[in-house]
Motif scaffolding. Sequence first.
Motif, mmCIF file in Angstrom:
data_model
loop_
_atom_site.group_PDB
_atom_site.id
_atom_site.type_symbol
_atom_site.label_atom_id
_atom_site.label_comp_id
_atom_site.label_asym_id
_atom_site.label_seq_id
_atom_site.Cartn_x
_atom_site.Cartn_y
_atom_site.Cartn_z
ATOM 1 N N GLN A 1 3.022 2.725 10.234
ATOM 2 C CA GLN A 1 3.314 1.944 9.712
ATOM 3 C C GLN A 1 3.545 0.714 9.437
ATOM 4 O O GLN A 1 3.065 -0.545 8.958
ATOM 5 C CB GLN A 1 1.323 1.588 8.791
ATOM 6 N N ARG A 2 4.374 1.234 8.473
ATOM 7 C CA ARG A 2 5.926 1.004 7.777
ATOM 8 C C ARG A 2 6.353 -0.178 8.781
ATOM 9 O O ARG A 2 7.108 -1.156 7.913
ATOM 10 C CB ARG A 2 6.617 0.912 6.637
ATOM 11 N N ARG B 1 0.949 -1.072 0.134
ATOM 12 C CA ARG B 1 -0.076 0.081 0.188
ATOM 13 C C ARG B 1 0.617 1.364 -0.301
ATOM 14 O O ARG B 1 2.264 1.353 0.709
ATOM 15 C CB ARG B 1 -0.715 -0.212 1.355
ATOM 16 N N LEU C 1 0.775 4.053 3.132
ATOM 17 C CA LEU C 1 1.343 3.230 4.723
ATOM 18 C C LEU C 1 2.056 4.535 5.475
ATOM 19 O O LEU C 1 2.770 4.973 4.727
ATOM 20 C CB LEU C 1 1.869 1.807 4.986
ATOM 21 N N ALA D 1 -5.727 -0.023 6.684
ATOM 22 C CA ALA D 1 -5.126 0.081 6.099
ATOM 23 C C ALA D 1 -4.782 -0.741 4.867
ATOM 24 O O ALA D 1 -4.495 -0.312 3.564
ATOM 25 C CB ALA D 1 -3.746 0.744 6.666
ATOM 26 N N PHE E 1 -3.756 0.110 10.929
ATOM 27 C CA PHE E 1 -2.503 -0.765 10.267
ATOM 28 C C PHE E 1 -3.932 -1.564 9.088
ATOM 29 O O PHE E 1 -4.121 -1.192 7.875
ATOM 30 C CB PHE E 1 -1.215 -0.750 10.837
#
Length: 307
Positions: free
Chosen positions: A44-45, A37, A40, A83, A80
């Motif tokens: 979130q990564r 995605r 992110l 997402a 997350f």
Amino acid sequence: MSSPQQARAQASAITSGKTAPEAEAAPASQLRTLFDRPRLSPGQRRIAQYLIEHITEAAFLSITDLAERVGVSQPSVTRFAAAVGFSGYPALREKLQSIALGTLAGGPAATEENGSNELQAAVDAEIENLENLRRDFADPDQLIDLGRKLSASTPLTVLGLRISVSLAEYFAYAARRIHPDVRLVTRGGSVAYDALLQSREAGGTWVLAFSMPRHAQETLTALRVARSAGLKVALVTDLALGLVADEADVVFATGTGSRLVFDSYAAPGVIASALLQAMTDADPERTQARLEEYEQISDQHQFFLRD
């Protein structure tokens, strides 16, 4: 609790088996697809990177434990999950457990399901990595451009620490045949800092770094030192997101083989060779002159056996 590598040691014990149709994709490849995605956030990564590197244990963590391991809040984990396309963390964890059980913890059961033994499954996973890399190479412009920049950087610093040393050594060994000043850094800490600072002072503009899992804290620190000194960073790694990738100006990310106890690096090795080719193409006259000179020296001193 056992480490991910211990879990992989148990799951990848070599047993006999007959060939059959295609093996299931490696867990890291499945997760990269799942988490692909572009929007992110950095937090979130970090979650995605942790899950990819620790799938065998992370798949069974509670939301509280996962948040603590990654160093984020529980709401961050929930966001997350949303997402990347799930209704919440429970749904995401169910998917993670399916991947972990089907490809690692399943061991012999997983082997029986796809009909191939563990060695064949490991090769299948590497073939998938190479096929993905082939698709990435459909547009070689970024690699060609980086080859020019690495060729023009004098000196050129090549960095690889811990498990990444072998890739860095291979690249540096070959690059010295076509480049007048290649400096290899395989020790972290102040030794790496000195080498990077000296390279910049000598006129170097780029450092090529290799970072394979498990990613070393000292690699991250070295890249930060390189950037603070004014060096540009090109990175060959397994993941185009996360703290290490954030410190690079150019990232070439490709899968590593993770079906056996220790990773294999077919695709990163091809990237290294492709960058060497791009460097030779960037300055063909220098390349030819240096290779001819090296052949004369090697013949004179009989470096190699004659076929």
